[in-house]
Design an enzyme around this catalytic site. Sequence first.
Site, PDB file in Angstrom:
ATOM      1  N   GLU A 188      31.428 -48.168  23.988  1.00  0.00           N
ATOM      2  CA  GLU A 188      31.660 -49.609  23.806  1.00  0.00           C
ATOM      3  C   GLU A 188      33.145 -49.873  23.831  1.00  0.00           C
ATOM      4  O   GLU A 188      33.931 -49.152  23.211  1.00  0.00           O
ATOM      5  CB  GLU A 188      31.137 -50.121  22.454  1.00  0.00           C
ATOM      6  CG  GLU A 188      29.656 -50.307  22.373  1.00  0.00           C
ATOM      7  CD  GLU A 188      29.207 -50.831  21.013  1.00  0.00           C
ATOM      8  OE1 GLU A 188      29.998 -51.531  20.332  1.00  0.00           O
ATOM      9  OE2 GLU A 188      28.076 -50.522  20.633  1.00  0.00           O
TER      10      GLU A 188
ATOM     11  N   GLU B 123      27.019 -45.944  15.577  1.00  0.00           N
ATOM     12  CA  GLU B 123      27.975 -46.273  14.516  1.00  0.00           C
ATOM     13  C   GLU B 123      27.399 -46.096  13.111  1.00  0.00           C
ATOM     14  O   GLU B 123      27.241 -47.078  12.361  1.00  0.00           O
ATOM     15  CB  GLU B 123      28.492 -47.707  14.696  1.00  0.00           C
ATOM     16  CG  GLU B 123      29.186 -47.940  16.010  1.00  0.00           C
ATOM     17  CD  GLU B 123      29.734 -49.360  16.154  1.00  0.00           C
ATOM     18  OE1 GLU B 123      29.542 -50.183  15.252  1.00  0.00           O
ATOM     19  OE2 GLU B 123      30.363 -49.639  17.191  1.00  0.00           O
TER      20      GLU B 123
HETATM   21  O1  IFM Z   1      28.393 -56.064  18.397  1.00  0.00           O
HETATM   22  C1  IFM Z   1      28.856 -54.844  17.910  1.00  0.00           C
HETATM   23  C2  IFM Z   1      27.903 -53.718  18.269  1.00  0.00           C
HETATM   24  O2  IFM Z   1      26.616 -53.964  17.797  1.00  0.00           O
HETATM   25  C3  IFM Z   1      28.383 -52.422  17.666  1.00  0.00           C
HETATM   26  N1  IFM Z   1      29.761 -52.190  17.964  1.00  0.00           N
HETATM   27  C4  IFM Z   1      30.714 -53.239  17.784  1.00  0.00           C
HETATM   28  C5  IFM Z   1      30.212 -54.508  18.475  1.00  0.00           C
HETATM   29  C6  IFM Z   1      31.234 -55.643  18.294  1.00  0.00           C
HETATM   30  O3  IFM Z   1      31.416 -55.916  16.938  1.00  0.00           O
END
Ligand code: IFM
Length: 455
Positions: free
Chosen positions: A357, A164
């Site tokens: 994710e 990210e």
């Molecule tokens: O916890 C975070 C993760 O580190 C990166 N993506 C989003 C998740 C939830 O906010």
Amino acid sequence: MTTTVPDDFLFGTATASYQIEGAVNEGGRCPSIWDTFSHTGHTLNGDTGDVACDSYHRWREDLDLLADLGVDAYRFSVAMPRIMPVDGGKPNPEGLDFYERIVDGLLERGIRPVVTLYHWDLPQYLGDRGGWLNRDTAYRVAEYAGVVARLLGDRVHTYTTLNEPWCSSYLSYGGTEHAPGMGEGPKSFPAVHHLNLAHGLMCQAVRGQVGDGAELSITLNLQMARGDADAVHRTDLIANRVFLDPILRGYYPDELFAATRDLCDWSFIQDGDLNVIHQPIDVLGLNYYSTNRVAMSDRPQFPQPVCATTYPGCGDIDWLPTEGPHTEMGWNIDPEGLYDLLVRVWDEYRVPLAVTENGMACPDEVEMDDDGAEIVHDGDRIDYLKGHMEAAGRAMRCGVDLRGYFVWSLLDNFEWAFGYSKRFGIVRVNYETLQRTPKDSFTWYRDVIRTRRLV
Ligand code: IFM
């Protein structure tokens, strides 16, 4: 309708070093920008990652949980502060040993390691020199990536360069939410470029060590906006195409320069940078949670003076409240957004994709069973996951080349500026005892994995 996935599809879960490891003063680790940020009052309740889930000590137990869950792969991140704790110094054997044990422990359990090389815990010594505003950071992080790849080699299934970069740039230098919390809107553009550059350099460094067989990826959290076409187009440019186009096509769109003309001259792009950034990758990771709703306003596009914003160049856009149910983060639940995202990226960029994710923070209620053990009936999380897996499966049936799906997260953990107040885990962590308790969603996901179907 369910979707049967191919044998090589990866069902997994994801975590990140600073969110789970703790042991910040052990194993020769140096402080990261998140240690500094969390220790200086920028997180809810002053929470820090000092202890987190203590996975640094409990990693065997965590790998056993993964084995019990039956995942094909585990996505975790390596902490640069453990590997390169001394500015300009040699790699730290204790740090290298730690991750080698994890990789070998996963392989012994039949689980493929998916390694994120950078998930936001930049060594503070690089932060002190400007962090991602400093071009040199890209070279230093790439050098570290080469060290990790030399050690772990082809034992790793996939190397993900960055997690990210939108967060490591816009949220960290444009806004104030993430370390270092600079809050200077357009200052985030050089950070964006240096992160893109780091991605390219890291790909070269990993390939240089592992050879052309190395599977490489980057994970993006593309912002899915709905609403006015003009507002959607601009936010897509600033938040998404600023990464997608250089990485996958080798250029920044001209429209981006036009949309930021009063804020940034982009003179930090040097000759040859785009060739470096545009490396072949094997899979693009997408982290997806929710959507945004945007509309054009009557305000000017370039407010004076420049302010803290995670969307520089979008001063004339309003973020509207989103509809429908929301998670505990305040994020709307919109599985259709995942379908739209997968189809859009596949149609436009034709790169194999993975959902790296997806998950939900819930106000989990803890009950006790007859033996006094904790139990969590997190039906809301199961519904969330089910809806999103269905959407991912539908995208596959429409032709999207989707290679994997990873639940965020294996464990409740340190949720950055929200500290320990938000729980994303399919395994509960009691932060007093550090005891792990699989929630109902864990059992449900185990059954899904067994069927090899996206619900
Ligand atoms: O916890 C975070 C993760 O580190 C990166 N993506 C989003 C998740 C939830 O906010």
